[in-house]
Design a protein around this motif. Structure first.
Motif, PDB file in Angstrom:
ATOM      1  N   SER A  50      10.230  -3.348  14.656  1.00 31.41           N
ATOM      2  CA  SER A  50       9.503  -3.110  13.394  1.00 31.41           C
ATOM      3  C   SER A  50       8.888  -1.723  13.332  1.00 31.41           C
ATOM      4  O   SER A  50       8.148  -1.416  12.407  1.00 31.41           O
TER       5      SER A  50
ATOM      6  N   SER B 166      -5.122  -2.681   1.875  1.00 30.00           N
ATOM      7  CA  SER B 166      -3.983  -2.478   0.963  1.00 30.00           C
ATOM      8  C   SER B 166      -3.547  -3.795   0.320  1.00 30.00           C
ATOM      9  O   SER B 166      -3.446  -3.895  -0.894  1.00 30.00           O
TER      10      SER B 166
ATOM     11  N   PRO C 232       4.602  -3.944   5.420  1.00 28.49           N
ATOM     12  CA  PRO C 232       3.709  -3.760   6.579  1.00 28.49           C
ATOM     13  C   PRO C 232       2.558  -2.813   6.220  1.00 28.49           C
ATOM     14  O   PRO C 232       2.465  -1.688   6.721  1.00 28.49           O
ATOM     15  N   SER C 233       1.730  -3.281   5.325  1.00 33.42           N
ATOM     16  CA  SER C 233       0.590  -2.511   4.830  1.00 33.42           C
ATOM     17  C   SER C 233      -0.676  -3.112   5.404  1.00 33.42           C
ATOM     18  O   SER C 233      -0.681  -4.253   5.876  1.00 33.42           O
TER      19      SER C 233
ATOM     20  N   PHE D 192     -13.053   3.983   0.224  1.00 29.39           N
ATOM     21  CA  PHE D 192     -12.001   3.970   1.239  1.00 29.39           C
ATOM     22  C   PHE D 192     -11.589   5.390   1.624  1.00 29.39           C
ATOM     23  O   PHE D 192     -11.393   5.688   2.801  1.00 29.39           O
TER      24      PHE D 192
ATOM     25  N   GLY E 137       0.860  -1.176   0.000  1.00 27.90           N
ATOM     26  CA  GLY E 137       0.000   0.000   0.000  1.00 27.90           C
ATOM     27  C   GLY E 137       0.898   1.228   0.000  1.00 27.90           C
ATOM     28  O   GLY E 137       2.046   1.159  -0.469  1.00 27.90           O
ATOM     29  N   GLY E 138       0.400   2.320   0.580  1.00 27.61           N
ATOM     30  CA  GLY E 138       1.111   3.578   0.376  1.00 27.61           C
ATOM     31  C   GLY E 138       1.753   4.232   1.594  1.00 27.61           C
ATOM     32  O   GLY E 138       2.507   5.187   1.421  1.00 27.61           O
ATOM     33  N   THR E 139       1.486   3.764   2.827  1.00 25.28           N
ATOM     34  CA  THR E 139       2.040   4.475   3.986  1.00 25.28           C
ATOM     35  C   THR E 139       3.122   3.631   4.668  1.00 25.28           C
ATOM     36  O   THR E 139       4.319   3.923   4.539  1.00 25.28           O
ATOM     37  N   GLY E 140       2.680   2.567   5.380  1.00 25.84           N
ATOM     38  CA  GLY E 140       3.668   1.637   5.940  1.00 25.84           C
ATOM     39  C   GLY E 140       4.511   1.067   4.812  1.00 25.84           C
ATOM     40  O   GLY E 140       5.726   0.868   4.951  1.00 25.84           O
ATOM     41  N   GLY E 141       3.847   0.797   3.690  1.00 25.94           N
ATOM     42  CA  GLY E 141       4.537   0.243   2.528  1.00 25.94           C
ATOM     43  C   GLY E 141       5.629   1.166   2.018  1.00 25.94           C
ATOM     44  O   GLY E 141       6.759   0.728   1.747  1.00 25.94           O
TER      45      GLY E 141
ATOM     46  N   ASP F 243      -1.752   5.207  -3.659  1.00 25.57           N
ATOM     47  CA  ASP F 243      -0.663   4.280  -3.318  1.00 25.57           C
ATOM     48  C   ASP F 243       0.384   4.233  -4.431  1.00 25.57           C
ATOM     49  O   ASP F 243       1.592   4.219  -4.151  1.00 25.57           O
TER      50      ASP F 243
ATOM     51  N   LYS G 182       7.203   3.554   3.648  1.00 25.88           N
ATOM     52  CA  LYS G 182       8.313   3.638   4.632  1.00 25.88           C
ATOM     53  C   LYS G 182       9.220   2.425   4.488  1.00 25.88           C
ATOM     54  O   LYS G 182      10.446   2.531   4.521  1.00 25.88           O
TER      55      LYS G 182
ATOM     56  N   PRO H 174       1.946  -5.217  10.123  1.00 30.71           N
ATOM     57  CA  PRO H 174       1.629  -3.813  10.417  1.00 30.71           C
ATOM     58  C   PRO H 174       0.971  -3.675  11.785  1.00 30.71           C
ATOM     59  O   PRO H 174       0.677  -2.576  12.238  1.00 30.71           O
TER      60      PRO H 174
ATOM     61  N   ALA I  58      -2.961  -1.606  15.058  1.00 27.83           N
ATOM     62  CA  ALA I  58      -2.088  -1.178  13.973  1.00 27.83           C
ATOM     63  C   ALA I  58      -1.130  -0.114  14.479  1.00 27.83           C
ATOM     64  O   ALA I  58      -1.465   0.658  15.392  1.00 27.83           O
ATOM     65  N   VAL I  59       0.053  -0.046  13.897  1.00 26.45           N
ATOM     66  CA  VAL I  59       1.000   1.015  14.265  1.00 26.45           C
ATOM     67  C   VAL I  59       0.362   2.374  13.955  1.00 26.45           C
ATOM     68  O   VAL I  59       0.453   3.302  14.748  1.00 26.45           O
TER      69      VAL I  59
HETATM   70  P1  GDP Z   1      -2.219   3.024   3.072  1.00 24.80           P
HETATM   71  O1  GDP Z   1      -2.283   2.649   1.638  1.00 24.80           O
HETATM   72  O2  GDP Z   1      -2.035   4.484   3.297  1.00 24.80           O
HETATM   73  O3  GDP Z   1      -3.312   2.423   3.904  1.00 24.80           O
HETATM   74  O4  GDP Z   1      -0.836   2.442   3.591  1.00 24.80           O
HETATM   75  P2  GDP Z   1      -0.311   1.004   3.975  1.00 24.80           P
HETATM   76  O5  GDP Z   1      -1.395   0.000   3.965  1.00 24.80           O
HETATM   77  O6  GDP Z   1       0.925   0.740   3.184  1.00 24.80           O
HETATM   78  O7  GDP Z   1       0.165   1.309   5.442  1.00 24.80           O
HETATM   79  C1  GDP Z   1      -0.715   1.336   6.533  1.00 24.80           C
HETATM   80  C2  GDP Z   1      -0.232   0.330   7.546  1.00 24.80           C
HETATM   81  O8  GDP Z   1       1.143   0.610   7.837  1.00 24.80           O
HETATM   82  C3  GDP Z   1      -0.949   0.416   8.866  1.00 24.80           C
HETATM   83  O9  GDP Z   1      -1.688  -0.760   9.052  1.00 24.80           O
HETATM   84  C4  GDP Z   1       0.148   0.588   9.908  1.00 24.80           C
HETATM   85  O10 GDP Z   1      -0.040  -0.218  11.044  1.00 24.80           O
HETATM   86  C5  GDP Z   1       1.395   0.209   9.145  1.00 24.80           C
HETATM   87  N1  GDP Z   1       2.556   0.944   9.611  1.00 24.80           N
HETATM   88  C6  GDP Z   1       2.759   2.280   9.589  1.00 24.80           C
HETATM   89  N2  GDP Z   1       3.961   2.582  10.121  1.00 24.80           N
HETATM   90  C7  GDP Z   1       4.527   1.407  10.498  1.00 24.80           C
HETATM   91  C8  GDP Z   1       5.762   1.060  11.129  1.00 24.80           C
HETATM   92  O11 GDP Z   1       6.597   1.901  11.442  1.00 24.80           O
HETATM   93  N3  GDP Z   1       5.965  -0.264  11.367  1.00 24.80           N
HETATM   94  C9  GDP Z   1       5.061  -1.241  11.034  1.00 24.80           C
HETATM   95  N4  GDP Z   1       5.353  -2.496  11.308  1.00 24.80           N
HETATM   96  N5  GDP Z   1       3.884  -0.934  10.443  1.00 24.80           N
HETATM   97  C10 GDP Z   1       3.624   0.363  10.174  1.00 24.80           C
END
Ligand code: GDP
Length: 319
Positions: free
Chosen positions: A287, A198, A192-193, A148, A7-11, A47, A13, A224, A230-231
């Protein structure tokens, strides 16, 4: 070649850390498009954008989305014109939405538009949308069914959630290259999406889950979820709505038919013991990606877990 489902946030990073450990040329990213929306008449793929920006070195680290140092003049002007502005779009970000929409209107597929945009931005990794068909994540709430972005950005994920579905998924096809990438990968990483909104839409595209089951590549997921939530964001709430525990056990369950390795946080070491099953290896590490070093160290832990061939269950603390 390493394939990352993200996905776009945890992914984003995680991908930022991974590219410190693996060269961009070795990476293929299969990106969720279930969050895509039409905004101000433009096709926006949040994303795909975040993954493109991180690989172009342009992602804003403070916000975690959009282009670093971007301005918001257009957003302000739209507000003055009484247009909705709940979905934030920066000016340079807007240029990407304009170009993508122009390419799609000219008849290009989302894959082709993505390839053209990423090439222009100097991205060396291969970024593939999960599908060129429209698959839309829909969140059922007492207030009605929401997209969403309505659920997450406009309403701050405050609504109780009954269920989540992926409209259009059963008729969708994987985008060109997705299945081949998974079947020929040396490793597949689930970032970790959010497992529901995601990774869930990617797995809902017919053929992708089967390819994960069949590939000879090791498949590793980074949780994640830490502890019982969730983080960041609503992953835990959405997992509960879909009948999964909001825990590392829920993450393992979501991917149980293909997962070889699960990377979890050190703080979940005790819970890891309960996940024991033949064929699943579990590794503990830090993590939480707060500092740039955390991102790189997490990527190193993932690569190191992949290179450990033992089939036996292991809960090993790694730094
Ligand atoms: P979205 O498309 O914006 O929803 O992004 P993602 O699905 O890629 O990322 C969201 C997920 O990233 C969430 O479930 C968070 O728990 C996870 N996440 C964010 N920061 C961190 C981190 O530092 N460590 C881990 N393990 N998970 C993280």
């Amino acid at each position: 070649m390493i394939v990352v489902l993200t996905g776009g946030t945890g992914g984003a990073k995680f991908v930022d850390g991974l590219r410190q450990v693996v060269s961009d040329q070795q990476l293929t990213l299969v990106v969720n498009t279930g969050d895509d929306l039409e905004w101000w008449g433009l096709y926006v793929s949040p994303d795909l954008d975040s993954i493109t920006y991180v690989l172009a070195g342009l992602l804003s680290k403070e916000r975690g989305w959009g282009v670093k140092g971007d301005t918001f003049f257009c957003l302000q002007a739209m507000r003055d014109l009484a247009e909705p502005i709940w979905f934030n779009v920066g000016d340079r970000d807007l240029a990407v939405h304009l170009l993508r929409s122009k390419l799609l209107t000219a008849g290009k597929t989302l894959s082709e538009a993505t390839q053209e945009i990423t090439a222009k931005m100097g991205v060396q990794a291969r970024i593939l949308p999960m599908s060129n068909s429209r698959v839309e994540t829909r969140v059922d709430t007492p207030a009605g069914e929401l997209s969403f972005q309505e659920y997450f950005v406009q309403r701050w994920y405050q609504d109780p959630v009954n269920s989540v579905r992926f409209a259009g998924a059963s008729d969708a096809e994987p985008a060109p290259g997705v299945i081949e990438a998974i079947t020929s990968a040396s490793a597949v990483i689930l970032a970790p999406s959010n497992p529901i909104t995601s990774i869930g839409p990617i797995l809902a595209v017919p053929g992708i889950r089967e390819a994960l089951r069949l590939t000879k590549a090791q498949i590793v997921a980074v949780s994640p979820i830490v502890g019982d939530k969730a983080v960041t964001g609503p992953a835990g709430i959405l997992m509960a709505a879909q009948g999964l525990p909001a825990s590392i056990a829920g993450v393992a369950k979501a991917y149980e038919d293909f997962l070889d390795v699960l990377i979890i946080d050190n703080s979940d070491q005790a819970a890891a013991k309960k996940l024991a099953r033949p064929g699943l290896r579990v590794y503990c590490t830090n993590s939480i990606m707060e500092r740039p070093d955390d991102r790189t160290n997490l990527a190193k832990a993932v690569m190191s877990a992949l290179s450990t061939k033992s089939d036996a269950y292991a809960a090993t603390e790694r730094q």
